[in-house]
Design a protein around this motif. Structure first.
Motif, short mmCIF file in Angstrom:
data_model
loop_
_atom_site.label_atom_id
_atom_site.label_comp_id
_atom_site.label_asym_id
_atom_site.label_seq_id
_atom_site.Cartn_x
_atom_site.Cartn_y
_atom_site.Cartn_z
N ASN A 96 1.00 48.90 -26.05
CA ASN A 96 0.44 47.56 -26.18
C ASN A 96 1.42 46.48 -25.75
O ASN A 96 1.13 45.29 -25.82
CB ASN A 96 0.05 47.30 -27.65
N ASP A 97 2.63 46.89 -25.35
CA ASP A 97 3.65 45.90 -24.99
C ASP A 97 3.27 45.15 -23.71
O ASP A 97 2.64 45.72 -22.82
CB ASP A 97 5.00 46.60 -24.73
N PHE A 98 3.70 43.91 -23.65
CA PHE A 98 3.52 43.17 -22.40
C PHE A 98 4.52 43.68 -21.37
O PHE A 98 5.65 44.06 -21.70
CB PHE A 98 3.73 41.67 -22.63
N LEU A 99 4.09 43.68 -20.11
CA LEU A 99 4.97 44.03 -19.01
C LEU A 99 5.00 42.87 -18.02
O LEU A 99 4.13 41.98 -18.06
CB LEU A 99 4.46 45.31 -18.33
N PHE A 100 5.98 42.89 -17.14
CA PHE A 100 6.18 41.76 -16.23
C PHE A 100 6.43 42.29 -14.81
O PHE A 100 7.07 43.31 -14.63
CB PHE A 100 7.40 40.94 -16.68
N LYS A 119 2.55 38.30 -16.25
CA LYS A 119 2.76 38.92 -17.56
C LYS A 119 1.42 39.53 -17.95
O LYS A 119 0.37 38.86 -17.84
CB LYS A 119 3.17 37.84 -18.56
N PHE A 120 1.41 40.76 -18.37
CA PHE A 120 0.13 41.43 -18.63
C PHE A 120 0.32 42.65 -19.53
O PHE A 120 1.45 43.14 -19.69
CB PHE A 120 -0.51 41.89 -17.30
N ARG A 121 -0.77 43.09 -20.10
CA ARG A 121 -0.76 44.40 -20.77
C ARG A 121 -1.30 45.42 -19.78
O ARG A 121 -2.04 45.06 -18.84
CB ARG A 121 -1.64 44.38 -22.01
N PHE A 122 -0.96 46.67 -19.98
CA PHE A 122 -1.38 47.74 -19.06
C PHE A 122 -1.94 48.88 -19.93
O PHE A 122 -1.32 49.93 -20.07
CB PHE A 122 -0.17 48.18 -18.24
N PRO A 123 -3.10 48.63 -20.53
CA PRO A 123 -3.59 49.57 -21.57
C PRO A 123 -4.27 50.81 -20.99
O PRO A 123 -5.45 51.05 -21.23
CB PRO A 123 -4.57 48.71 -22.37
N VAL A 124 -3.49 51.58 -20.26
CA VAL A 124 -4.03 52.81 -19.68
C VAL A 124 -3.09 53.94 -20.11
O VAL A 124 -1.88 53.73 -20.20
CB VAL A 124 -4.11 52.66 -18.13
N PRO A 125 -3.65 55.11 -20.44
CA PRO A 125 -2.74 56.20 -20.86
C PRO A 125 -1.77 56.57 -19.73
O PRO A 125 -2.21 56.85 -18.61
CB PRO A 125 -3.70 57.37 -21.16
N LEU A 126 -0.49 56.52 -20.05
CA LEU A 126 0.54 56.85 -19.04
C LEU A 126 1.37 58.02 -19.53
O LEU A 126 1.84 58.02 -20.67
CB LEU A 126 1.49 55.66 -18.84
N LYS A 127 1.54 58.98 -18.67
CA LYS A 127 2.50 60.04 -18.97
C LYS A 127 3.84 59.58 -18.41
O LYS A 127 4.01 59.49 -17.20
CB LYS A 127 2.05 61.36 -18.35
N ILE A 164 4.34 55.49 -10.69
CA ILE A 164 4.38 56.28 -9.45
C ILE A 164 3.02 56.88 -9.13
O ILE A 164 2.86 57.55 -8.12
CB ILE A 164 5.47 57.39 -9.53
N ASN A 165 2.03 56.68 -10.01
CA ASN A 165 0.67 57.16 -9.77
C ASN A 165 -0.14 56.01 -9.16
O ASN A 165 -0.48 55.04 -9.84
CB ASN A 165 0.05 57.62 -11.09
N ARG A 166 -0.44 56.12 -7.89
CA ARG A 166 -1.05 54.98 -7.18
C ARG A 166 -2.49 54.72 -7.58
O ARG A 166 -3.08 53.72 -7.17
CB ARG A 166 -0.93 55.20 -5.67
N GLU A 167 -3.08 55.62 -8.36
CA GLU A 167 -4.44 55.38 -8.85
C GLU A 167 -4.44 54.26 -9.90
O GLU A 167 -5.45 53.61 -10.14
CB GLU A 167 -4.98 56.64 -9.57
N LEU A 168 -3.28 54.07 -10.54
CA LEU A 168 -3.22 53.16 -11.69
C LEU A 168 -2.87 51.74 -11.23
O LEU A 168 -1.77 51.24 -11.45
CB LEU A 168 -2.19 53.68 -12.70
N THR A 169 -3.83 51.10 -10.59
CA THR A 169 -3.57 49.78 -10.03
C THR A 169 -3.67 48.69 -11.10
O THR A 169 -4.38 48.85 -12.10
CB THR A 169 -4.58 49.45 -8.92
N LEU A 170 -3.00 47.59 -10.85
CA LEU A 170 -3.09 46.45 -11.76
C LEU A 170 -4.50 45.85 -11.69
O LEU A 170 -5.06 45.43 -12.71
CB LEU A 170 -2.07 45.38 -11.38
N ALA A 171 -5.07 45.80 -10.47
CA ALA A 171 -6.40 45.20 -10.30
C ALA A 171 -7.40 45.89 -11.23
O ALA A 171 -8.28 45.26 -11.82
CB ALA A 171 -6.84 45.32 -8.85
N HIS A 230 -6.54 48.02 -14.00
CA HIS A 230 -6.14 48.33 -15.38
C HIS A 230 -5.41 47.22 -16.14
O HIS A 230 -5.29 47.30 -17.36
CB HIS A 230 -5.26 49.58 -15.40
N ALA A 231 -4.87 46.21 -15.45
CA ALA A 231 -4.11 45.18 -16.18
C ALA A 231 -5.06 44.34 -17.05
O ALA A 231 -6.20 44.12 -16.67
CB ALA A 231 -3.36 44.28 -15.20
N ALA A 232 -4.56 43.91 -18.21
CA ALA A 232 -5.38 43.10 -19.11
C ALA A 232 -4.54 41.91 -19.60
O ALA A 232 -3.31 41.98 -19.61
CB ALA A 232 -5.83 43.95 -20.29
N GLU A 233 -5.23 40.87 -20.02
CA GLU A 233 -4.59 39.65 -20.56
C GLU A 233 -3.49 39.13 -19.64
O GLU A 233 -2.41 38.75 -20.10
CB GLU A 233 -4.00 39.95 -21.95
#
Ligand SMILES: [Zn+2]
Length: 332
Positions: free
Chosen positions: A166-170, A230-238, A314-321, A323-326
């Motif tokens: 749930n942390d914000f990322l930048f 600044k955004f959250r990235f609420p997608v399951p990440l390994k 490094i997984n290019r499927e996980l785009t900000l467009a 999955h990014a929130a807030e």
């Protein structure tokens, strides 16, 4: 400062060599009891130590820096001042040799223990890897140490499950002045513009994210017209977590800590030309992580002297467009 004994005392009957031995024993005992650590380096070898272990400089809330001590303060704050006059202390001090470089201590010392056991021949490993990185980087996996590292990451992979943070990322980008970007403008860059980076090959886009605006600015090195998302990235990440490799690594914890603390992963970029041998090993780690099913790698920032981190997706499927929130974008 306590008044030392004058005149005759129990040391008067000792030879100079015995005096030095007694002084060393008391000195080292005081270092150990004050810092619960051995001497890591001295004024003479400080630069070499920090170059060899770049992450030690900021790890664990900068413990290494916090424990540096002026030897006069050490004298007056320790029991040495009860047994020796300051003059005697100064006279005997040159008999104490730095365990790292073998030179006499002069003004300061840095009591600190690396929080892991490095491989016995780590100096040879670092030298040989540096040579391979600049001469035959694609043959890195032939080197037995690299095979061990890949096996360690494979083992970590079996114990690591994807999780949501749930942390914000930048993420920062240098855009034209007055631009009104959307979060998609901060996404994986087009392959044709991607130069070789710490965790990517040339033409191989990844997403470098930071844990704070401060880290983001430091990593962008004062870029012009810097915009920060600044955004959250609420997608399951390994995540291959290089900040606390001991958690999942078990028997492999030491080898993973070694690569993180040493110049193998934490050397500062020289920022010049196309030849970046200091990135060869980190790109090897990225390839290991990618092939073993990780989505991202969490690693220490070498630009900010705190425990802040970077995350490279490094997984290019996980785009900000997608999955990014807030998200919120500011020009800084
Ligand atoms: Zn030294």
């Amino acid at each position: 400062m306590s008044a030392p004994a004058t005149g005759k005392n129990w040391r008067d009957g000792l030879t100079e060599e015995e005096q030095a031995d007694v002084f060393e024993e008391l000195f080292m005992h005081e270092v150990e009891s004050w810092f619960t650590a051995d001497i890591a380096c001295c004024d003479n070898c400080y630069d070499d130590f920090v170059a060899e272990w770049p992450y030690a400089y900021s790890a664990d809330d900068a413990q290494f820096q916090c424990q540096s001590i002026d030897l006069r303060c050490f004298y007056s704050g320790s029991r040495l001042s009860e047994s020796y006059t300051e003059k005697e202390f100064k006279k005997l001090l040159p008999t104490i040799k730095c365990p790292n470089c073998g030179e006499s201590l002069t003004h300061n010392m840095w009591p600190y223990n690396l929080p892991f056991i490095p491989p016995k021949n780590y100096g040879v490993i670092l030298d040989e890897l540096a040579q391979r990185a600049s001469e035959t980087p694609f043959l890195l996996l032939e080197y037995p140490f690299c095979t061990k590292v890949r096996d360690a990451i494979a083992d970590v992979s079996t114990k690591c499950s994807p999780s949501v943070s749930n942390d914000f990322l930048f993420r920062g980008r240098s855009l034209t002045a007055g631009a009104t970007p959307s979060i998609g403008d901060f996404d994986f860059p087009p392959a044709e513009f991607v130069e070789e980076g710490r965790y990517n090959h040339a033409g191989g886009p990844v997403l470098y994210l930071a844990s704070s605006e401060e880290v983001c600015k430091a990593e962008m090195r004062n870029a012009a017209n810097l915009h920060i998302a600044k955004f959250r990235f609420p997608v399951p990440l390994k995540i291959l977590d290089l900040m606390s490799p001991h958690e999942d690594a078990g028997d492999h914890a030491d080898i993973l800590s070694f690569i993180v603390f040493s110049a193998l992963l934490s050397a500062k970029s020289q920022d010049k030309g196309f030849n970046r041998p200091e990135y060869v090993f980190s790109r090897f780690i990225k390839d290991c992580a990618k092939s073993l099913g990780f989505d991202a790698i969490r690693y220490p920032s070498t630009r900010v002297g705190t425990a802040r981190f970077n995350l490279v997706v490094i997984n290019r499927e996980l785009t900000l467009a997608k999955h990014a929130a807030e998200s919120k974008i500011v020009c800084v």
